[in-house]
Design a protein around this motif. Structure first.
Motif, short mmCIF file in Angstrom:
data_model
loop_
_atom_site.label_atom_id
_atom_site.label_comp_id
_atom_site.label_asym_id
_atom_site.label_seq_id
_atom_site.Cartn_x
_atom_site.Cartn_y
_atom_site.Cartn_z
N LEU A 235 43.36 -72.66 -10.85
CA LEU A 235 42.48 -73.67 -10.28
C LEU A 235 42.42 -74.88 -10.94
CD1 LEU A 235 39.52 -70.89 -9.39
CD2 LEU A 235 41.31 -71.89 -7.76
N LEU A 236 42.10 -74.64 -12.32
CA LEU A 236 41.86 -75.91 -13.03
C LEU A 236 43.36 -76.77 -13.21
CD1 LEU A 236 39.79 -74.77 -16.19
CD2 LEU A 236 39.16 -75.78 -13.88
N GLY A 237 44.53 -76.03 -13.00
CA GLY A 237 45.80 -76.62 -13.20
C GLY A 237 46.02 -77.55 -11.87
N GLY A 238 45.52 -76.74 -10.85
CA GLY A 238 45.84 -77.28 -9.47
C GLY A 238 44.99 -78.72 -9.37
N LEU A 239 43.67 -78.54 -9.73
CA LEU A 239 42.89 -79.73 -9.81
C LEU A 239 43.59 -80.87 -10.78
CD1 LEU A 239 39.19 -78.07 -10.07
CD2 LEU A 239 40.39 -79.14 -8.17
N ASP A 240 44.13 -80.62 -11.93
CA ASP A 240 44.38 -81.53 -12.83
C ASP A 240 45.93 -82.21 -12.15
OD1 ASP A 240 42.77 -81.29 -14.59
OD2 ASP A 240 43.94 -79.73 -15.89
N GLN A 244 46.16 -87.18 -9.47
CA GLN A 244 46.93 -88.42 -9.04
C GLN A 244 46.80 -89.14 -7.86
OE1 GLN A 244 51.15 -87.94 -9.24
NE2 GLN A 244 50.84 -85.49 -9.46
N TYR A 245 46.42 -88.21 -6.86
CA TYR A 245 46.38 -88.57 -5.54
C TYR A 245 44.83 -88.84 -4.96
CZ TYR A 245 51.00 -86.01 -5.63
OH TYR A 245 52.08 -85.82 -5.85
#
Length: 246
Positions: A235-240, A244-245
């Protein structure tokens, strides 16, 4: 609901202390035979004990008084088909949790051997797929909730969070369907799932067995994979990654 005809003689021990009886319908008798054909003796007895405990909850807890006893027992009897052994392992998927494998096999079995409606089949599927997730199962239909309650009772007996199971009732059920090697077989089975299809174990309790019991390089590799795929990192990796978008 169309109920299969009862067999001439009940194949199950009497449970007078519990005040319940496992229904000896054609469907239930066939389900026991199916479980015996594909899972270990200790798994079969675990499923039979779970069914008996589920019926005790149905008798004692008013919200579940009207539950379909046959459907509850069917779900309990077939809930661990995802632990198939020997050549029966060919029945299992390579990419689904054991609960989903069991739910799929049980629904197919019930569809072939009963006149259950699609809604009834879905309840059996839900009961098996959710039996290790009581925080969800206990808020669904009585068949689903009772299945989860009964299965957990085989591990907790009189210490069950919902109460209702007395020491005498617990002793009667375990006496009727002995533990056999279940205590030793359980960790081996769950660690086997961690080895054979680890991706199905990272987000659930099965992974706890792999992380704790797998040893050496195998254990280190499993724990590294499990951590990498933890909900926190995903979850946190996905948000990070998508920041950029934004």
């Amino acid at each position: 609901m169309s109920t299969p005809a009862a067999t001439p003689a009940a194949p199950f021990p009497a449970l007078p202390v519990c005040g319940v009886a496992i229904p000896a319908t054609g469907l239930i008798t066939a389900a026991v035979a199916y479980a015996r054909a594909h899972t270990s003796p200790s798994t079969v007895n675990h499923c039979l004990r779970s069914a008996a405990f589920a019926l005790v909850f149905a008798r004692k807890l008013p919200p579940y008084a009207g539950a379909d006893a046959e459907a509850v027992v069917l779900a309990c009897l077939l809930h661990d088909l995802g632990w198939a052994v020997g050549e029966s392992r060919a029945l299992l998927s390579a990419d689904k949790r054991f609960e989903v494998d069991g739910a799929n096999l049980a629904r197919a079995f019930a569809r072939e051997h009963s006149e259950y409606s699609e809604a009834q089949l879905q309840e059996v599927w839900d009961a098996i797929a959710l039996h290790t997730t009581p925080s969800i199962a206990l808020h669904k239909q009585p068949v689903v909730a009772l299945t989860a309650l009964g299965i957990l009772a085989d591990f907790t007996g009189p210490y069950h969070p919902a109460g209702a199971i007395s020491v005498a009732e617990f002793q009667e059920v375990v006496g009727a369907f002995p533990r056999l090697a279940f205590r030793d077989e359980l960790p081996r089975t769950l660690c086997g799932l961690c080895r054979d299809k680890p991706g199905t174990t990272f987000d659930n309790f099965v992974g706890e067995f792999g992380a704790a019991l797998l040893e050496g390089e195998e254990g280190d590799a499993y724990r590294e994979q499990r951590e990498k795929n933890s909900a926190r990192n995903l979850l946190l990796g996905g948000l990070d990654a998508v920041k950029q978008y934004e």
